[in-house]
Design an enzyme around this catalytic site. Structure first.
Site, PDB file in Angstrom:
ATOM      1  N   HIS A  54      34.296  39.316  34.870  1.00 10.51           N
ATOM      2  CA  HIS A  54      33.618  40.048  35.586  1.00 10.51           C
ATOM      3  C   HIS A  54      32.007  40.154  35.029  1.00 10.51           C
ATOM      4  O   HIS A  54      31.605  41.303  34.783  1.00 10.51           O
ATOM      5  CB  HIS A  54      34.009  41.598  35.988  1.00 10.51           C
ATOM      6  CG  HIS A  54      35.172  41.277  37.092  1.00 10.51           C
ATOM      7  ND1 HIS A  54      36.460  41.123  36.541  1.00 10.51           N
ATOM      8  CD2 HIS A  54      35.064  41.296  38.296  1.00 10.51           C
ATOM      9  CE1 HIS A  54      37.181  41.266  37.724  1.00 10.51           C
ATOM     10  NE2 HIS A  54      36.767  41.208  38.819  1.00 10.51           N
ATOM     11  N   THR A  77      27.644  35.704  35.014  1.00  8.71           N
ATOM     12  CA  THR A  77      28.003  34.484  35.587  1.00  8.71           C
ATOM     13  C   THR A  77      28.817  34.527  36.704  1.00  8.71           C
ATOM     14  O   THR A  77      28.507  33.950  37.922  1.00  8.71           O
ATOM     15  CB  THR A  77      28.703  33.596  34.664  1.00  8.71           C
ATOM     16  OG1 THR A  77      27.920  33.185  33.551  1.00  8.71           O
ATOM     17  CG2 THR A  77      29.140  32.149  35.378  1.00  8.71           C
ATOM     18  N   ASP A  92      29.506  43.798  41.082  1.00 10.73           N
ATOM     19  CA  ASP A  92      30.346  44.014  40.045  1.00 10.73           C
ATOM     20  C   ASP A  92      29.565  44.554  38.846  1.00 10.73           C
ATOM     21  O   ASP A  92      29.808  44.548  37.552  1.00 10.73           O
ATOM     22  CB  ASP A  92      31.251  42.762  39.577  1.00 10.73           C
ATOM     23  CG  ASP A  92      32.389  42.658  40.275  1.00 10.73           C
ATOM     24  OD1 ASP A  92      32.940  43.862  40.922  1.00 10.73           O
ATOM     25  OD2 ASP A  92      32.953  41.564  40.509  1.00 10.73           O
ATOM     26  N   ASP A 103      33.294  36.702  46.995  1.00  5.13           N
ATOM     27  CA  ASP A 103      33.832  37.156  45.682  1.00  5.13           C
ATOM     28  C   ASP A 103      34.949  36.395  45.080  1.00  5.13           C
ATOM     29  O   ASP A 103      35.029  36.141  43.814  1.00  5.13           O
ATOM     30  CB  ASP A 103      34.424  38.576  45.878  1.00  5.13           C
ATOM     31  CG  ASP A 103      34.681  39.231  44.732  1.00  5.13           C
ATOM     32  OD1 ASP A 103      34.064  39.046  43.658  1.00  5.13           O
ATOM     33  OD2 ASP A 103      35.345  40.190  44.754  1.00  5.13           O
ATOM     34  N   GLN A 145      48.988  32.894  40.759  1.00  2.00           N
ATOM     35  CA  GLN A 145      47.985  32.155  41.301  1.00  2.00           C
ATOM     36  C   GLN A 145      48.416  31.933  42.757  1.00  2.00           C
ATOM     37  O   GLN A 145      47.724  31.862  43.702  1.00  2.00           O
ATOM     38  CB  GLN A 145      47.470  30.968  40.743  1.00  2.00           C
ATOM     39  CG  GLN A 145      46.282  31.321  39.524  1.00  2.00           C
ATOM     40  CD  GLN A 145      45.121  32.083  40.048  1.00  2.00           C
ATOM     41  OE1 GLN A 145      44.646  31.490  40.876  1.00  2.00           O
ATOM     42  NE2 GLN A 145      45.146  33.466  39.521  1.00  2.00           N
TER      43      GLN A 145
END
Length: 798
Positions: free
Chosen positions: A545, A548, A584, A694, A746
């Site tokens: 976070h 970049t 963020d 996001d 994932q």
């Protein structure tokens, strides 16, 4: 007697026949030529005839007129200058009675005190029995002890009866107070009850002493009527007259007491309401609050001076910087204006004084937590006379009371010299109620001071942080020298790679995207540079976070907006882009759940969507800095609207809110009820678009996606390490000792969140299909990796 004689000649008198003296009455009727003198002589010798005639024949109004004339002739009233008295009201004609009653009621309401009412009653009895004067002894509240005296001949400068403390020993009055007996006594009488010392005053020769009691029997006062040398003794008839008045007076006093108590309670309630409004609505400083409290306390008990001492619990001392406030009528008015309050505070403030608990009246009050009501300060050994000797001020009476908060004494208020009389039990009770509000006010003022000091510290810290977290002029010059590119190929491509660009170059890319979307007509270019550079600085150097990630999400939103042909409104587009860039800010690399469980200060401020609220707050903080408000040229209405939309967009990145938003929007789409023209529907699309941007790393080509996942898991592992240090067991996904769970986690993430998000976005904005397709391809790759891991695990078991 002219009118009386004429009246007796009236023929009605001679027609009167008495049952007991009919012959005599008849004899009078036979002598119609009797003169006035003969009639008077006859009536003196035959009073029963006059009595029967008066009782049966004379009208009441006429009788009352005679009584008034007789009373006035018998004795000239000592209080003729008084506007109204009970005796005048008692013997007035019916025509005047209502007016007299109104005057009396008004008079008692103007001065509704028990002493004043008792004085009126005593005056009435004194007049009725032809006394030369009276002394009215009042009892101390709830003790039935004679303490104060009112004398019929002693008045203050306002013409009111003067309350004095009893100096002599009123033997007879004290006897009557204890026994409730009536006493008639003359100088020289031998009475074993008083040891021949019943009369102390030289002018007093005869005494009639009676108790005044309430209907329930409690003692109110003792009245001592007196006559001098030229007057006769009191007789039994005088006692009867006094008793008749006392019965009526006791009842009147009972109801007057109820009225007075209700009236006092109302005034006290009104006073306390004014106090609460005043001391709680404007807590400027502790010193100003102390002045207000002392001024209100003075007015409450009518004191001449006031002092307030606070307790230093560390040193066990009492201290004050403002400790001697005089009675000034304009001080409250001064305290109502900031300038006047400051001037009054500076004028009354002096060097701090301190003394140990237990020293003097105030010190004893603080030490023992008791109320001290002192009638004669100089006769109390605890009183310190040094202050009076230094100032020349004479202290007579003191009312000192502790101030509690939560059962602990935090201070002492000391009232000095009641302006009229002495501090009463009623003063104590009223002040005790007032002290509760004083305690609350002082407690909150201390908290307010702490908060204000904390705020000052916060501002200092904020200045330091803003200095270090705000872009420098050198950075702005560097950005200007680099210039904004005229064109950036593939920047609006959903598969654009943010890792290929230098950290600083990303700033100019953001400015390019902003210009391409909104232009510079309503926005200042240099403010936008400062804003973007400072946003970059306020992203922490965490594995995922970071700056970049913020740039990548802003770029993905830019791609959605550029490629979309749907009806996003201009202000919604602006909020979506700014929200994506700042979503963020100051992220610590920890989840909301971790912030709550670790009792982070941020979690104490925001109980829901903890970090998302913090990110928005940081955005507003940057906008408020000089030279950073990129929305400054917008109207006030637009500014508020866009801020609200930015908050809506940033909070939407909380994945806990994704599911209810998705379900509502999916239902509208499935039922073909969705419409771009409905604000509520567009707001839900904004939420889905923010989540899509996001999570855009999952919709990037595999090389970018796999690189991003490394940063994500490193951040997960750092949180897991922190949880382990705190004695908690991290979940498998965040345990660096269980890296084999990466692929399976994932798969769950892509199947549970990403694919549903991009599928719904594709139905709403078909141009976003590349994001859905790439996410599906990545899902296939992760599935293959997970299958391989499972196969290897089975092989190991064999």
């Amino acid at each position: 007697m002219d009118r009386a004689a004429g009246f007796w000649r009236n023929r009605r008198f001679f027609k009167f026949r008495s049952n007991s003296n009919g012959n005599t009455a008849q004899r009078i009727s036979d002598h119609k030529d009797m003169n006035e003198q003969e009639i008077q002589v006859y009536l003196r010798n035959h009073p029963e005839i006059l009595e029967h005639f008066v009782m049966d024949e004379v009208e009441l109004e006429q009788l009352e007129r005679w009584m008034i004339r007789r009373t006035q002739k018998a004795k000239k009233m000592n209080y003729a200058n008084r506007k109204t008295s009970l005796s005048r009201w008692r013997f007035c004609v019916h025509a005047d009675k209502r007016q007299m009653l109104e005057q009396l009621t008004q008079q008692l309401q103007n001065k509704p005190t028990k002493a004043h009412v008792l004085f009126e009653l005593a005056s009435c009895i004194s007049n009725a029995v032809n006394a030369d004067g009276f002394r009215l002894y009042l009892v101390e509240d709830a003790s039935e002890t004679l303490t104060f005296v009112l004398d019929s001949e002693t008045f203050d400068e306002n013409g009111d009866p003067k309350i004095q403390k009893i100096r002599d020993n009123p033997v007879i009055a004290r006897y009557v107070a204890s026994t409730r007996d009536q006493v008639r006594y003359s100088r020289g009488d031998i009475d074993p009850r008083f040891s021949n010392a019943g009369i102390c005053d030289r002018e007093t020769q005869h005494v009639l002493c009676q108790a005044i009691v309430y209907p329930e029997g409690s003692l109110v006062a003792v009245i001592e009527l007196w006559r001098g040398e030229s007057s006769s003794r009191f007789h039994e008839e005088d006692e009867e007259i006094g008793n008749s008045y006392l019965v009526w007076g006791g009842i009147a006093l009972h109801y007057m007491s109820i009225y007075i108590n209700l009236n006092k309670q109302k005034k006290l309630n009104d006073f306390l309401l004014a106090v609460v409004k005043s001391i709680f609505q404007d807590m400027v400083s502790m010193d100003m609050l102390v002045i207000k409290i002392m001024n209100y306390a003075q007015r409450l008990v009518n004191a001449d001076r006031a002092s307030l001492f606070l307790i230093d619990s560390k040193t066990q001392e009492l201290y004050a910087t403002i400790f001697d406030i005089g009675f000034e009528d304009d001080i409250q008015e001064k305290m109502n204006s900031p300038r006047g309050a400051k001037e009054a505070t500076e004028k009354m403030k002096s060097e701090e004084i301190r003394f140990p608990m237990g020293t003097g009246i105030a010190g004893q009050c603080a030490l023992r937590g008791e109320v001290f009501n002192i009638v004669d300060a100089y006769s109390d050994e605890r009183f310190n006379r040094n202050i009076d000797q230094l100032t020349g001020y004479k202290t007579d009476t003191i009312l000192c009371m502790p101030i509690f908060i939560r059962g602990s004494i935090i201070g002492v208020v000391e009232m000095v010299n009641k302006r009229t009389g002495y501090f009463s039990k009623e003063d104590e009770e009223a002040f005790e109620t007032f002290a509760v509000y004083c305690g609350l006010a002082l407690h909150h003022a201390k908290l307010y001071d702490k908060i204000r000091r904390s705020e000052k510290k916060y501002r200092v810290a904020l200045e330091v942080l803003s200095y270090h977290n705000t872009c420098s002029e050198e950075e702005i010059e560097r950005c200007e020298k680099m210039g904004i590119p005229a064109n950036i190929p593939n920047l609006n491509d959903f598969y654009f790679n943010p890792f290929e660009i230098d950290e600083f170059v990303k700033v100019n890319y953001v400015i390019y995207m902003f210009k391409d979307l909104f232009g510079f007509n309503r926005f200042d270019k240099k403010d936008l540079m400062r804003f973007t550079l400072t946003v970059k600085r306020n992203y922490r150097r965490v594995p995922y976070h970071n700056w970049t990630h913020g740039f990548a999400v802003a770029n993905s939103m830019y791609s959605i907006l550029k490629n979309s042909k749907m009806s996003f409104r201009p202000n919604e587009c602006l909020a979506l882009f700014i929200g994506s860039l700042c979503h963020d800010l100051d992220h610590r690399g920890k989840s909301n759940k971790f912030m709550l469980e670790s009792e982070s200060p941020i979690a104490a401020i925001y109980s829901t969507s903890t970090m998302e609220h913090h990110h928005f707050n940081q955005t507003v903080t940057i906008l408020q800095q000089d030279g950073h408000n990129i929305l400054a040229k917008l109207s006030s209405t637009e500014y508020k609207q866009i801020l609200s939309l930015i908050k809506h967009c940033i909070l939407a990145t909380d994945l806990a809110l994704f599911f209810p938003n998705k379900d509502k929007l999916m239902a509208l789409v499935d039922q073909e009820k969705f419409s771009w023209s409905i604000l509520e529907h567009r707001m839900m699309v904004n939420c889905i678009a923010m989540t899509a941007a996001d999570l855009s790393a999952s919709a990037k080509p595999w090389e970018i996606q796999s690189e991003t996942v490394k940063g994500i898991f490193e951040e997960f592992y750092e949180q897991g390490d922190a949880e382990r240090r705190a004695g908690r067991v991290p979940m498998a996904m965040m345990d660096r000792n269980q890296k084999d769970h990466q692929a399976s986690s994932q798969l769950g993430f892509l199947n549970g969140i990403c694919i549903p998000c991009y599928s719904l976005l594709y139905r709403l904005i078909p141009e976003t299909r590349p994001m859905l397709k790439q996410c599906q391809d990545n899902l296939t790759r992760w599935q293959a990796i997970d299958d391989l891991k499972k196969k290897e695990a089975i092989e190991l078991k064999k």
